[in-house]
Design a protein around this motif. Structure first.
Motif, PDB file in Angstrom:
ATOM      1  N   ASP A  10      -5.736  -3.918   7.846  1.00  0.00           N
ATOM      2  CA  ASP A  10      -4.475  -3.819   7.958  1.00  0.00           C
ATOM      3  C   ASP A  10      -4.149  -5.266   6.648  1.00  0.00           C
ATOM      4  OD1 ASP A  10      -3.745  -1.185   8.543  1.00  0.00           O
ATOM      5  OD2 ASP A  10      -3.783  -2.909  10.481  1.00  0.00           O
ATOM      6  N   ARG A  12      -0.791  -8.044   6.304  1.00  0.00           N
ATOM      7  CA  ARG A  12       0.847  -7.775   6.414  1.00  0.00           C
ATOM      8  C   ARG A  12       1.643  -9.797   5.628  1.00  0.00           C
ATOM      9  NH1 ARG A  12      -1.392  -5.840  10.807  1.00  0.00           N
ATOM     10  NH2 ARG A  12      -0.106  -4.034  12.125  1.00  0.00           N
ATOM     11  N   LYS A  17       0.071  -5.687  -0.387  1.00  0.00           N
ATOM     12  CA  LYS A  17      -0.202  -4.920  -1.277  1.00  0.00           C
ATOM     13  C   LYS A  17      -1.035  -5.858  -2.649  1.00  0.00           C
ATOM     14  CE  LYS A  17       1.225  -1.663  -4.815  1.00  0.00           C
ATOM     15  NZ  LYS A  17       2.541  -1.212  -5.055  1.00  0.00           N
ATOM     16  N   GLU A  18      -1.500  -7.173  -2.989  1.00  0.00           N
ATOM     17  CA  GLU A  18      -2.471  -7.435  -3.995  1.00  0.00           C
ATOM     18  C   GLU A  18      -3.515  -7.704  -2.612  1.00  0.00           C
ATOM     19  OE1 GLU A  18      -1.330  -7.586  -7.304  1.00  0.00           O
ATOM     20  OE2 GLU A  18       0.050  -5.822  -7.052  1.00  0.00           O
ATOM     21  N   LYS A  21      -5.261  -4.472  -2.648  1.00  0.00           N
ATOM     22  CA  LYS A  21      -5.604  -3.805  -3.466  1.00  0.00           C
ATOM     23  C   LYS A  21      -7.501  -4.470  -3.876  1.00  0.00           C
ATOM     24  CE  LYS A  21      -1.738  -2.297  -6.203  1.00  0.00           C
ATOM     25  NZ  LYS A  21      -0.563  -2.988  -7.130  1.00  0.00           N
ATOM     26  N   ILE A  43      -5.508   2.203  -1.225  1.00  0.00           N
ATOM     27  CA  ILE A  43      -4.731   1.200  -0.578  1.00  0.00           C
ATOM     28  C   ILE A  43      -3.188   2.518   0.500  1.00  0.00           C
ATOM     29  CG2 ILE A  43      -5.140  -0.323  -1.276  1.00  0.00           C
ATOM     30  CD1 ILE A  43      -1.740  -0.336  -2.744  1.00  0.00           C
ATOM     31  N   GLU A  45       0.783   1.971   1.132  1.00  0.00           N
ATOM     32  CA  GLU A  45       1.479   1.056   1.306  1.00  0.00           C
ATOM     33  C   GLU A  45       2.881   1.437   2.706  1.00  0.00           C
ATOM     34  OE1 GLU A  45       4.549  -2.011  -1.162  1.00  0.00           O
ATOM     35  OE2 GLU A  45       3.675  -0.002  -1.672  1.00  0.00           O
ATOM     36  N   GLN A  46       2.576   0.982   3.784  1.00  0.00           N
ATOM     37  CA  GLN A  46       3.202   1.598   5.083  1.00  0.00           C
ATOM     38  C   GLN A  46       4.914   0.523   4.380  1.00  0.00           C
ATOM     39  OE1 GLN A  46       2.340   3.226   7.579  1.00  0.00           O
ATOM     40  NE2 GLN A  46       0.192   2.757   7.090  1.00  0.00           N
ATOM     41  N   ASN A  47       5.031  -0.512   3.965  1.00  0.00           N
ATOM     42  CA  ASN A  47       6.607  -1.306   3.652  1.00  0.00           C
ATOM     43  C   ASN A  47       6.014  -2.247   2.572  1.00  0.00           C
ATOM     44  OD1 ASN A  47       6.367  -3.851   5.798  1.00  0.00           O
ATOM     45  ND2 ASN A  47       6.402  -1.993   6.921  1.00  0.00           N
ATOM     46  N   PRO A  48       6.686  -3.236   2.345  1.00  0.00           N
ATOM     47  CA  PRO A  48       6.751  -4.271   1.292  1.00  0.00           C
ATOM     48  C   PRO A  48       5.790  -5.326   2.074  1.00  0.00           C
ATOM     49  CG  PRO A  48       8.895  -3.393   0.472  1.00  0.00           C
ATOM     50  CD  PRO A  48       8.480  -2.571   1.913  1.00  0.00           C
ATOM     51  N   CYS A  51       0.657  -3.353   3.974  1.00  0.00           N
ATOM     52  CA  CYS A  51      -0.310  -2.255   3.473  1.00  0.00           C
ATOM     53  C   CYS A  51      -2.127  -2.760   4.392  1.00  0.00           C
ATOM     54  CB  CYS A  51       0.018  -2.755   1.523  1.00  0.00           C
ATOM     55  SG  CYS A  51       1.552  -2.886   0.881  1.00  0.00           S
TER      56      CYS A  51
END
Length: 77
Positions: A10, A12, A17-18, A21, A43, A45-48, A51
């Motif tokens: 995980d 946060r 996200k990056e 990735k 990946i 993405e749960q939320n912005p 990830c």
């Protein structure tokens, strides 16, 4: 038929996200270097701000990945 295990890491924060990735690049490099099989690397993405990077492997190979890469969690895929 062997079960598949999804190992997850995980991330946060604003760059989650990056970072996730980028982590997938290292997961693929490890698998190729060690000549280990895998089914999927991607990946979620749960939320912005949250990830997860994951790799799906056969149950027989799970301990090798787990011991070397220290995932935060795992689940049956």
């Amino acid at each position: 038929m062997s079960r598949k295990i999804k190992l997850l890491w995980d991330f946060r924060g604003e760059d989650a996200k990056e970072t996730a990735k980028h982590h997938t690049i290292h997961l693929k490099e490890f698998a190729e270097l060690e000549k280990l099989n895998f089914h999927e690397i991607d990946i979620i993405e749960q939320n912005p701000m949250l990830c997860a990077a994951f790799i799906t492997v056969d149950e027989k190979d799970m301990k090798i990945y787990r011991d070397a890469l220290k995932p935060q969690r795992g689940e049956i895929a």
